[in-house]
Design a protein around this motif. Structure first.
Motif, PDB file in Angstrom:
ATOM      1  N   UNK A  48       0.856  -1.181   0.000  1.00 30.11           N
ATOM      2  CA  UNK A  48       0.000   0.000   0.000  1.00 30.11           C
ATOM      3  C   UNK A  48       0.892   1.230   0.000  1.00 30.11           C
ATOM      4  N   UNK A  49       0.761   2.048  -1.034  1.00 27.97           N
ATOM      5  CA  UNK A  49       1.496   3.309  -1.126  1.00 27.97           C
ATOM      6  C   UNK A  49       0.541   4.408  -0.693  1.00 27.97           C
ATOM      7  N   UNK A  50       0.465   4.643   0.593  1.00 25.24           N
ATOM      8  CA  UNK A  50      -0.501   5.544   1.208  1.00 25.24           C
ATOM      9  C   UNK A  50      -0.030   6.986   1.064  1.00 25.24           C
ATOM     10  N   UNK A  51      -0.027   7.461  -0.162  1.00 20.15           N
ATOM     11  CA  UNK A  51       0.452   8.814  -0.434  1.00 20.15           C
ATOM     12  C   UNK A  51      -0.662   9.849  -0.420  1.00 20.15           C
ATOM     13  N   UNK A  52      -1.889   9.424  -0.689  1.00 19.40           N
ATOM     14  CA  UNK A  52      -3.013  10.349  -0.748  1.00 19.40           C
ATOM     15  C   UNK A  52      -4.214   9.725  -0.037  1.00 19.40           C
ATOM     16  N   UNK A  53      -4.452  10.092   1.222  1.00 15.66           N
ATOM     17  CA  UNK A  53      -5.568   9.501   1.975  1.00 15.66           C
ATOM     18  C   UNK A  53      -6.920   9.646   1.279  1.00 15.66           C
ATOM     19  N   UNK A  54      -7.108  10.691   0.498  1.00 21.45           N
ATOM     20  CA  UNK A  54      -8.397  10.886  -0.170  1.00 21.45           C
ATOM     21  C   UNK A  54      -8.648   9.840  -1.254  1.00 21.45           C
ATOM     22  N   UNK A  55      -7.596   9.152  -1.706  1.00 21.68           N
ATOM     23  CA  UNK A  55      -7.755   8.115  -2.727  1.00 21.68           C
ATOM     24  C   UNK A  55      -7.782   6.703  -2.135  1.00 21.68           C
ATOM     25  N   UNK A  56      -7.579   6.565  -0.829  1.00 26.35           N
ATOM     26  CA  UNK A  56      -7.504   5.253  -0.186  1.00 26.35           C
ATOM     27  C   UNK A  56      -8.898   4.637  -0.066  1.00 26.35           C
ATOM     28  N   UNK A  57      -9.094   3.524  -0.721  1.00 28.69           N
ATOM     29  CA  UNK A  57     -10.392   2.854  -0.712  1.00 28.69           C
ATOM     30  C   UNK A  57     -10.776   2.411   0.701  1.00 28.69           C
ATOM     31  N   UNK A  70      -3.421   3.760   6.583  1.00 30.61           N
ATOM     32  CA  UNK A  70      -4.448   2.923   5.956  1.00 30.61           C
ATOM     33  C   UNK A  70      -5.011   1.914   6.959  1.00 30.61           C
ATOM     34  N   UNK A  71      -6.189   1.424   6.659  1.00 32.03           N
ATOM     35  CA  UNK A  71      -6.838   0.414   7.495  1.00 32.03           C
ATOM     36  C   UNK A  71      -6.647  -0.934   6.818  1.00 32.03           C
ATOM     37  N   UNK A  72      -5.593  -1.624   7.190  1.00 30.63           N
ATOM     38  CA  UNK A  72      -5.214  -2.867   6.513  1.00 30.63           C
ATOM     39  C   UNK A  72      -6.333  -3.900   6.538  1.00 30.63           C
ATOM     40  N   UNK A  73      -7.112  -3.941   7.595  1.00 25.88           N
ATOM     41  CA  UNK A  73      -8.207  -4.898   7.684  1.00 25.88           C
ATOM     42  C   UNK A  73      -9.345  -4.606   6.724  1.00 25.88           C
ATOM     43  N   UNK A  74      -9.402  -3.407   6.206  1.00 27.90           N
ATOM     44  CA  UNK A  74     -10.455  -3.012   5.265  1.00 27.90           C
ATOM     45  C   UNK A  74      -9.925  -2.964   3.830  1.00 27.90           C
ATOM     46  N   UNK A  75      -8.710  -3.402   3.625  1.00 28.34           N
ATOM     47  CA  UNK A  75      -8.071  -3.271   2.322  1.00 28.34           C
ATOM     48  C   UNK A  75      -8.721  -4.160   1.272  1.00 28.34           C
ATOM     49  N   UNK A  76      -9.036  -3.567   0.149  1.00 27.62           N
ATOM     50  CA  UNK A  76      -9.476  -4.300  -1.041  1.00 27.62           C
ATOM     51  C   UNK A  76      -8.488  -3.896  -2.128  1.00 27.62           C
ATOM     52  N   UNK A  77      -7.301  -4.470  -2.055  1.00 27.85           N
ATOM     53  CA  UNK A  77      -6.202  -4.024  -2.907  1.00 27.85           C
ATOM     54  C   UNK A  77      -6.468  -4.217  -4.390  1.00 27.85           C
ATOM     55  N   UNK A  78      -7.362  -5.118  -4.740  1.00 28.02           N
ATOM     56  CA  UNK A  78      -7.674  -5.329  -6.156  1.00 28.02           C
ATOM     57  C   UNK A  78      -8.425  -4.133  -6.738  1.00 28.02           C
ATOM     58  N   UNK A  79      -8.984  -3.283  -5.882  1.00 31.14           N
ATOM     59  CA  UNK A  79      -9.725  -2.116  -6.356  1.00 31.14           C
ATOM     60  C   UNK A  79      -9.122  -0.782  -5.931  1.00 31.14           C
ATOM     61  N   UNK A  80      -8.127  -0.800  -5.062  1.00 26.88           N
ATOM     62  CA  UNK A  80      -7.565   0.449  -4.545  1.00 26.88           C
ATOM     63  C   UNK A  80      -6.475   0.981  -5.475  1.00 26.88           C
ATOM     64  N   UNK A  81      -6.534   2.261  -5.845  1.00 24.99           N
ATOM     65  CA  UNK A  81      -5.538   2.822  -6.760  1.00 24.99           C
ATOM     66  C   UNK A  81      -4.146   2.984  -6.137  1.00 24.99           C
ATOM     67  N   UNK A  82      -4.041   2.860  -4.812  1.00 28.94           N
ATOM     68  CA  UNK A  82      -2.741   3.035  -4.173  1.00 28.94           C
ATOM     69  C   UNK A  82      -2.061   1.713  -3.846  1.00 28.94           C
TER      70      UNK A  82
END
Length: 141
Positions: A48-57, A70-82
């Motif tokens: 997770x490249x947490x550079x822009x919180x407003x883009x974090x799914x 970031x909230x790792x437990x809520x991560x849906x990395x297949x859809x998150x742009x970061x």
């Protein structure tokens, strides 16, 4: 990530037109990487490249757009742009796809809703696997 490391290389390049600097200062490299380190969060299935919180799914899903991590437990990395996926993440995604396929095969005719959800999850996992495999092939070329 490639652009970032190219940026680091550019910062370390000598300013004069003389011969290139052969041995780089490790402290200088560490200082440059440290600036970026707080944005990188390592996960078992992605980076997770947490550079822009407003883009974090994950923050959008949780309704906490102003969080500092970031909230790792809520991560849906297949859809998150970061989020990025790399060959080291492939085993996790392959196991997930295999287990999802098993569950799909075990569902009876009454599990239509669950079957649709699992199929979407399997399709997403397969897209990630395909992307990892595709990137790995291109790196070798």
């Amino acid at each position: 990530m490639t652009e970032f490391f190219a940026h680091i290389d550019g910062k370390l390049a000598p300013n004069d037109a003389g011969s290139p600097k052969v041995q780089r200062n490790n402290r200088e490299v560490l200082n440059l990487l440290t600036k970026r380190a707080r944005t990188l969060h390592l996960g078992t299935a992605n980076y997770c490249w947490f550079t822009d919180p407003s883009r974090a799914l994950c923050l959008k899903l949780a309704g906490t757009p102003d969080a500092e991590k970031p909230l790792a437990g809520m991560c849906d990395s297949a859809r998150c742009p970061q989020a990025t996926h790399h060959p080291c993440h492939r085993p996790v995604w392959a196991e997930h796809a295999q287990q999802t396929t098993t569950f799909l095969g075990d569902l009876g005719p009454t599990g239509k809703i669950e079957k649709a959800r699992l199929q979407a999850d399997l399709d997403r996992a397969q897209r990630v696997l395909d992307a990892i495999d595709n990137d790995t092939i291109h790196e070798k070329e």
